[in-house]
Structure formats: C-alpha cells, structure tokens
Design a protein around this motif. Structure first.
Motif, PDB file in Angstrom:
ATOM      1  N   MET A   1       0.833  -1.185   0.000  1.00  0.00           N
ATOM      2  CA  MET A   1       0.000   0.000   0.000  1.00  0.00           C
ATOM      3  C   MET A   1       0.877   1.247   0.000  1.00  0.00           C
ATOM      4  SD  MET A   1      -3.229   1.097   2.340  1.00  0.00           S
ATOM      5  CE  MET A   1      -2.440   1.329   3.887  1.00  0.00           C
ATOM      6  N   THR A   2       0.427   2.301  -0.706  1.00  0.00           N
ATOM      7  CA  THR A   2       1.163   3.566  -0.765  1.00  0.00           C
ATOM      8  C   THR A   2       0.444   4.631   0.068  1.00  0.00           C
ATOM      9  OG1 THR A   2      -0.065   4.359  -2.684  1.00  0.00           O
ATOM     10  CG2 THR A   2       1.908   3.019  -3.122  1.00  0.00           C
ATOM     11  N   HIS A   3       1.124   5.756   0.269  1.00  0.00           N
ATOM     12  CA  HIS A   3       0.520   6.855   1.025  1.00  0.00           C
ATOM     13  C   HIS A   3      -0.723   7.387   0.319  1.00  0.00           C
ATOM     14  CE1 HIS A   3       4.374   6.814   3.122  1.00  0.00           C
ATOM     15  NE2 HIS A   3       3.774   7.480   4.084  1.00  0.00           N
ATOM     16  N   GLU A   4      -0.738   7.345  -1.010  1.00  0.00           N
ATOM     17  CA  GLU A   4      -1.876   7.849  -1.778  1.00  0.00           C
ATOM     18  C   GLU A   4      -3.117   6.973  -1.586  1.00  0.00           C
ATOM     19  OE1 GLU A   4       1.252   7.405  -3.269  1.00  0.00           O
ATOM     20  OE2 GLU A   4       1.668   9.513  -2.851  1.00  0.00           O
ATOM     21  N   GLU A   5      -2.930   5.732  -1.185  1.00  0.00           N
ATOM     22  CA  GLU A   5      -4.039   4.806  -0.993  1.00  0.00           C
ATOM     23  C   GLU A   5      -4.517   4.768   0.463  1.00  0.00           C
ATOM     24  OE1 GLU A   5      -2.871   1.383  -4.228  1.00  0.00           O
ATOM     25  OE2 GLU A   5      -1.738   1.454  -2.361  1.00  0.00           O
ATOM     26  N   ALA A   6      -4.031   5.708   1.275  1.00  0.00           N
ATOM     27  CA  ALA A   6      -4.333   5.682   2.705  1.00  0.00           C
ATOM     28  C   ALA A   6      -4.683   7.082   3.195  1.00  0.00           C
ATOM     29  CB  ALA A   6      -3.132   5.149   3.478  1.00  0.00           C
ATOM     30  N   PHE A   7      -5.280   7.139   4.383  1.00  0.00           N
ATOM     31  CA  PHE A   7      -5.521   8.436   5.019  1.00  0.00           C
ATOM     32  C   PHE A   7      -4.987   8.380   6.450  1.00  0.00           C
ATOM     33  CE2 PHE A   7      -9.248   5.968   6.049  1.00  0.00           C
ATOM     34  CZ  PHE A   7      -9.683   6.404   7.287  1.00  0.00           C
ATOM     35  N   TYR A   8      -4.475   9.520   6.886  1.00  0.00           N
ATOM     36  CA  TYR A   8      -3.807   9.658   8.174  1.00  0.00           C
ATOM     37  C   TYR A   8      -4.836   9.711   9.300  1.00  0.00           C
ATOM     38  CZ  TYR A   8      -1.058  12.037  11.795  1.00  0.00           C
ATOM     39  OH  TYR A   8      -0.448  12.382  12.973  1.00  0.00           O
ATOM     40  N   ILE A   9      -4.585   8.960  10.374  1.00  0.00           N
ATOM     41  CA  ILE A   9      -5.510   9.000  11.521  1.00  0.00           C
ATOM     42  C   ILE A   9      -4.843   9.473  12.812  1.00  0.00           C
ATOM     43  CG2 ILE A   9      -7.071   7.269  10.582  1.00  0.00           C
ATOM     44  CD1 ILE A   9      -5.812   5.272  12.644  1.00  0.00           C
ATOM     45  N   TYR A  11      -0.904   9.256  15.454  1.00  0.00           N
ATOM     46  CA  TYR A  11       0.451   8.738  15.660  1.00  0.00           C
ATOM     47  C   TYR A  11       0.566   8.099  17.044  1.00  0.00           C
ATOM     48  CZ  TYR A  11       1.090  13.102  18.238  1.00  0.00           C
ATOM     49  OH  TYR A  11       0.945  14.139  19.126  1.00  0.00           O
ATOM     50  N   ILE A  12       1.568   7.230  17.164  1.00  0.00           N
ATOM     51  CA  ILE A  12       1.841   6.540  18.432  1.00  0.00           C
ATOM     52  C   ILE A  12       2.582   7.510  19.357  1.00  0.00           C
ATOM     53  CG2 ILE A  12       3.007   4.589  19.541  1.00  0.00           C
ATOM     54  CD1 ILE A  12       0.797   3.628  17.690  1.00  0.00           C
ATOM     55  N   THR A  13       2.026   7.734  20.540  1.00  0.00           N
ATOM     56  CA  THR A  13       2.642   8.699  21.459  1.00  0.00           C
ATOM     57  C   THR A  13       3.583   8.053  22.470  1.00  0.00           C
ATOM     58  OG1 THR A  13       0.738   8.540  22.928  1.00  0.00           O
ATOM     59  CG2 THR A  13       0.737  10.338  21.320  1.00  0.00           C
ATOM     60  N   LYS A  14       3.190   6.869  22.976  1.00  0.00           N
ATOM     61  CA  LYS A  14       4.031   6.254  24.011  1.00  0.00           C
ATOM     62  C   LYS A  14       3.662   4.794  24.182  1.00  0.00           C
ATOM     63  CE  LYS A  14       0.942   7.770  27.741  1.00  0.00           C
ATOM     64  NZ  LYS A  14       0.835   8.576  28.958  1.00  0.00           N
ATOM     65  N   THR A  15       4.528   4.086  24.900  1.00  0.00           N
ATOM     66  CA  THR A  15       4.218   2.709  25.283  1.00  0.00           C
ATOM     67  C   THR A  15       3.516   2.761  26.638  1.00  0.00           C
ATOM     68  OG1 THR A  15       6.363   2.454  26.356  1.00  0.00           O
ATOM     69  CG2 THR A  15       6.209   1.741  24.061  1.00  0.00           C
ATOM     70  N   LYS A  16       2.765   1.700  26.933  1.00  0.00           N
ATOM     71  CA  LYS A  16       2.075   1.621  28.219  1.00  0.00           C
ATOM     72  C   LYS A  16       2.341   0.235  28.792  1.00  0.00           C
ATOM     73  CE  LYS A  16      -1.953   3.342  28.813  1.00  0.00           C
ATOM     74  NZ  LYS A  16      -2.032   4.426  29.741  1.00  0.00           N
ATOM     75  N   GLY A  17       2.931   0.206  29.951  1.00  0.00           N
ATOM     76  CA  GLY A  17       3.216  -1.082  30.586  1.00  0.00           C
ATOM     77  C   GLY A  17       4.353  -1.810  29.885  1.00  0.00           C
ATOM     78  N   ASP A  42       3.847   4.271   9.076  1.00  0.00           N
ATOM     79  CA  ASP A  42       4.852   4.764   8.135  1.00  0.00           C
ATOM     80  C   ASP A  42       6.223   4.552   8.787  1.00  0.00           C
ATOM     81  OD1 ASP A  42       6.667   6.176   6.606  1.00  0.00           O
ATOM     82  OD2 ASP A  42       5.360   7.905   6.321  1.00  0.00           O
ATOM     83  N   ILE A  43       6.918   3.539   8.312  1.00  0.00           N
ATOM     84  CA  ILE A  43       8.247   3.225   8.838  1.00  0.00           C
ATOM     85  C   ILE A  43       9.243   3.378   7.696  1.00  0.00           C
ATOM     86  CG2 ILE A  43       9.711   1.456   9.896  1.00  0.00           C
ATOM     87  CD1 ILE A  43       7.183   0.375  11.265  1.00  0.00           C
ATOM     88  N   ASN A  44      10.077   4.401   7.804  1.00  0.00           N
ATOM     89  CA  ASN A  44      11.072   4.708   6.772  1.00  0.00           C
ATOM     90  C   ASN A  44      10.439   4.831   5.386  1.00  0.00           C
ATOM     91  OD1 ASN A  44      13.077   4.589   8.766  1.00  0.00           O
ATOM     92  ND2 ASN A  44      13.330   2.391   8.459  1.00  0.00           N
ATOM     93  N   GLY A  45       9.273   5.480   5.326  1.00  0.00           N
ATOM     94  CA  GLY A  45       8.621   5.720   4.049  1.00  0.00           C
ATOM     95  C   GLY A  45       7.803   4.558   3.515  1.00  0.00           C
ATOM     96  N   LYS A  46       7.803   3.433   4.209  1.00  0.00           N
ATOM     97  CA  LYS A  46       7.029   2.268   3.776  1.00  0.00           C
ATOM     98  C   LYS A  46       5.821   2.100   4.701  1.00  0.00           C
ATOM     99  CE  LYS A  46      10.668  -0.584   1.675  1.00  0.00           C
ATOM    100  NZ  LYS A  46      11.199   0.464   0.917  1.00  0.00           N
ATOM    101  N   LYS A  83       3.633   7.681  12.337  1.00  0.00           N
ATOM    102  CA  LYS A  83       2.317   8.074  11.851  1.00  0.00           C
ATOM    103  C   LYS A  83       1.541   6.820  11.469  1.00  0.00           C
ATOM    104  CE  LYS A  83       3.572  12.636  10.180  1.00  0.00           C
ATOM    105  NZ  LYS A  83       3.587  13.542   9.037  1.00  0.00           N
ATOM    106  N   ILE A  84       0.240   6.840  11.782  1.00  0.00           N
ATOM    107  CA  ILE A  84      -0.617   5.679  11.550  1.00  0.00           C
ATOM    108  C   ILE A  84      -1.693   6.031  10.508  1.00  0.00           C
ATOM    109  CG2 ILE A  84      -2.189   4.020  12.632  1.00  0.00           C
ATOM    110  CD1 ILE A  84       0.717   3.765  13.582  1.00  0.00           C
TER     111      ILE A  84
END
Length: 175
Positions: A1-9, A11-17, A42-46, A83-84
């Motif tokens: 999947m590419t960025h053009e095929e997705a929409f941003y919702i 981002y991960i802020t922190k871990t819990k536990g 989005d990890i290193n553009g992928k 970013k998720i």
C-alpha cells in the motif's frame, strides 16, 4: 500500500506497561467511526501493516492498542512517534450535508480587498486550525481557515470569499 491509498488518523505517542501496549493519539475527528482491525505505520517511508488485537478508545482522543506479535515493550519501542494510516477503502462515509475545510481544496479564493487570489492547492490540518495554501503571483501564500476570515463558501460554484487581515499578503509578496 502507498501513502496515496491511505488516510492519516494519528500517531503513536508512548508505550504503556511492559506487554507491548501503545497509545495512539487520534488526529482524525471521529475515531469511534474507524475500523481498526489493521492499521499501517509509516516506517522509513514504507506502509507496514499491524494487526490490532485490542483497542480501547479513551475520551481524550487517544486509544490504547495491542498489536499481534508485539508482546513486549522492547518490540513496541520502535513504533513511537510513527504516523498511523488506514486504507482509503476504510474511510467512514460522510453524509452529503457534511462539509469539512479539507473539501475546499480546488476552490477558487477571492479576497474582499485584493480580488481573486487563485486556487487552493492544499489544506493542512494543524493542532489549532486548518490552513489553506494558494498560489498567488507565483508565490505560495498561506492563511488560516476560520469563521473570522471566511465570508462565504459557494459549494456549487467552487468559490471561497475571504477577508484576509491587512498586511498578510504583503508578508509573502515582499520577499
């Protein structure tokens, strides 16, 4: 999947536990409408898929999430600040009468003092407001989209009338 095929919702802020739980900060207006069985980071553009096993939405615009195969804090750590996204096919339907500032992309902007400025080429959402970008006299100008500046929106005609603060255009044109 590419960025053009997705929409941003969001981002991960922190871990819990210690068991791999992460907190997702939603920048999407209505997270309760989202189908969160698979999200893409989005990890290193992928766009890397992550399968959600548990998601508990909070009232403060966040959600606590467990992913398949992430069962320890050390495995969750690389997801911080990522970013998720969701596929466009999972974007919730809006009713026809709903209008969002992002729908203004492609509209022609006119200012009460300066006349026609040009087409809105981008609408970006920032934490406090939406900002429109317009190509005007071969320069990109930006202005906030809010009730103080918007005079009229003609959805059928695809036009936006604004009343920009005095001197705003001069800032961009003086360089």
């Amino acid at each position: 999947m590419t960025h053009e095929e997705a929409f941003y919702i969001g981002y991960i802020t922190k871990t819990k536990g210690l068991k791999g739980e992460v907190q997702l900060y939603f920048e999407y207006d209505e997270p309760e409408l989202l189908d969160l069985d698979v999200v893409f980071a989005d990890i290193n553009g992928k766009m890397v898929p992550f399968f959600v096993t548990v998601c508990k939405l909070q009232t403060n615009g966040t959600g606590n999430i467990y992913f398949d195969d992430i069962d320890h804090i050390d495995k969750a750590q690389p997801l911080l600040k990522k970013k998720i996204y969701l596929p466009l096919t999972k974007m919730p339907d809006r009713s026809d009468d709903e209008f969002h500032y992002t729908d203004l992309k492609g509209f022609i902007v006119s200012d009460e003092s300066h006349g026609e400025l040009g087409e809105i080429i981008e609408v970006n959402e920032y934490p406090q407001q939406f900002v429109a970008t317009v190509a005007y006299q071969n320069k990109e100008i930006m202005f906030p989209l809010n009730e103080d500046m918007i005079v009229e929106i003609d959805e059928e005609g695809g036009t936006l009338m604004v009343d920009l603060p005095e001197g705003l255009l001069d800032i961009y044109l003086s360089n």
